[in-house]
Design an enzyme around this catalytic site. Structure first.
Site, mmCIF file in Angstrom:
data_model
loop_
_atom_site.group_PDB
_atom_site.id
_atom_site.type_symbol
_atom_site.label_atom_id
_atom_site.label_comp_id
_atom_site.label_asym_id
_atom_site.label_seq_id
_atom_site.Cartn_x
_atom_site.Cartn_y
_atom_site.Cartn_z
ATOM 1 N NE ARG A 55 3.520 10.579 4.213
ATOM 2 C CZ ARG A 55 4.075 9.775 3.298
ATOM 3 N NH1 ARG A 55 4.846 10.268 2.384
ATOM 4 N NH2 ARG A 55 3.851 8.471 3.313
ATOM 5 C CB THR A 56 3.380 10.552 11.316
ATOM 6 O OG1 THR A 56 2.300 10.673 10.406
ATOM 7 C CG2 THR A 56 2.946 11.048 12.676
ATOM 8 C CE LYS A 84 14.322 -8.819 25.404
ATOM 9 N NZ LYS A 84 15.219 -8.144 26.359
ATOM 10 N NE ARG A 105 1.172 6.409 12.725
ATOM 11 C CZ ARG A 105 1.256 6.878 11.482
ATOM 12 N NH1 ARG A 105 1.787 6.135 10.531
ATOM 13 N NH2 ARG A 105 0.813 8.076 11.176
ATOM 14 C CG HIS A 133 -3.079 10.773 12.117
ATOM 15 N ND1 HIS A 133 -2.100 11.464 12.793
ATOM 16 C CD2 HIS A 133 -2.445 10.199 11.052
ATOM 17 C CE1 HIS A 133 -0.942 11.316 12.170
ATOM 18 N NE2 HIS A 133 -1.122 10.544 11.112
#
Ligand code: NCD
Length: 358
Positions: A55-56, A84, A105, A133
């Site tokens: 969703r986000t 890497k 995120r 959040h």
């Protein structure tokens, strides 16, 4: 320390009247999205998702595309130079030089603030570990404002993983800025709310109580915010298994709720709301998820069209003091300047809010 860009790391980077304006703008966009379809022509949003998201991530991408902008980014760090061994500083420095706004995120707490230190564009925190959040909270506030017509004087039950649920932390911080809300914190003793959030509630005009039983709490609630037990934040499968399935909202329990109860969930749901609840008109979590697009459109416009500086740190470095939270970004990315603000004989890490007793 001040950054020249307008970041959203915690909701209190914006004033309450700015949250209200974002919510009003989201309502306008929802009524007439076509009016906004070229407002971000030529703009690029970078999305850096170091953790899974449906969703986000997709609602941010949809928001930018619906505003006429474009998107770049990754949703799996293993397909980027992170695999890497590239550090957060270099990745964000580079992507922020390609993009006009960046959404991130990350599994570690304080990561969005760390990225903002070197970013060359505004950063939006789309979840930093179990910490915060803020854009989910904007989605929640929009849905509550539509359904209840107010963000004050509500009795709000929050149920599930209150310790690790970043959506719970951001929502409580925000709702405690409105008057006379009452919070019923429903969890097992192991998954109670962190004490720094309780302190914020205590300093507000809102009250709270901690209880064990969802069934007993339901009748008095105006809002029930269910949450998933955050499996990925537990140190062992055993600990998780002891917590999962303790709270399940089903039709029987819902029968005890008010006729105008609003049931929210940031999603994804695992088993904490049974599927037959979805048909109940009080189940508003799918409406809530869709609102994420409108509120993120409003947020992107607010950030890009009103540039202003963001204060990142209030405190200072204390010689020899490191954050004791293993999940704090400063313990992974060692080059980061530490910063603490003082409270008596306690210091508070300005990345993750961990308290350190001196
Ligand atoms: C939440 C999250 O990622 O914190 N999901 C979301 O963004 N809608 C809730 C969760 O994962 O349980």
């Amino acid at each position: 320390m001040i950054s020249k860009y307008r970041h959203l790391i915690d909701l209190n980077d914006f004033s309450v009247s700015e949250w209200d304006s974002i919510i009003s703008l989201a309502k306008e966009i929802k009524k007439n999205p076509a009016l906004y379809s070229h407002r971000c022509d030529g703009k690029i949003m970078g999305t850096l998702f170091y953790e899974p998201s449906t969703r986000t991530q997709m609602s941010f991408q949809t928001a930018m595309l619906r505003l006429g902008g474009s998107i770049i980014g990754f949703d799996n760090p293993e397909t980027s130079s992170v695999a890497k061994g590239e550090n957060l500083k270099d990745t964000t420095k580079i992507v922020s030089s390609y993009a006009d706004i960046m959404v991130m995120r990350h599994p570690l707490e304080g990561s969005a603030k760390a990225a903002a230190l070197t970013s060359d564009c505004p950063i939006v925190n789309a979840g930093d570990g179990g910490h915060l959040h803020p854009t989910q909270t904007l989605t929640d506030l929009l849905t509550l404002s539509e359904q209840k017509g107010t963000l004050s004087g509500l009795t709000v039950g929050l149920c599930g993983d209150l310790m690790n649920g970043r959506t719970v932390h951001s929502l409580l911080k925000a709702l405690s800025c409105y008057k006379n809300n009452k919070f019923v914190l429903i969890s097992t003793p192991e998954l109670r709310l962190p004490s720094y959030i309780k302190d914020i509630l205590n300093a507000s005009s809102c009250s709270f109580c901690e209880v064990d039983s969802l069934e007993d709490a339901i009748p008095e609630l105006d809002v029930l915010y269910m949450t998933r037990i955050q499996k990925e934040r537990f140190s062992s499968e055993e600990e998780y298994n002891a917590q999962k399935d303790v709270y399940v909202l089903d039709r029987n329990k819902l029968m005890k709720g008010k006729h105008d109860l609003v049931v929210l969930h940031p999603l994804p749901r695992v088993d904490e709301i049974s599927i037959d609840v979805d048909e109940d008109p009080r189940a508003l979590y799918f409406v809530q998820a869709k609102n994420g697009v409108y509120v993120r459109m409003a947020l992107i416009l607010t950030i890009l069209e009103n540039p202003s500086p963001t204060k990142l740190f209030d405190g200072k470095v204390h010689a020899g003091v490191c954050c004791r939270n293993k999940k704090c970004i400063t313990n992974r990315e060692k080059y980061l300047p530490k910063s603490f603000w003082g409270m008596g004989d306690t210091l508070v890490c300005e990345y993750c809010d961990e308290r350190i007793l001196l």
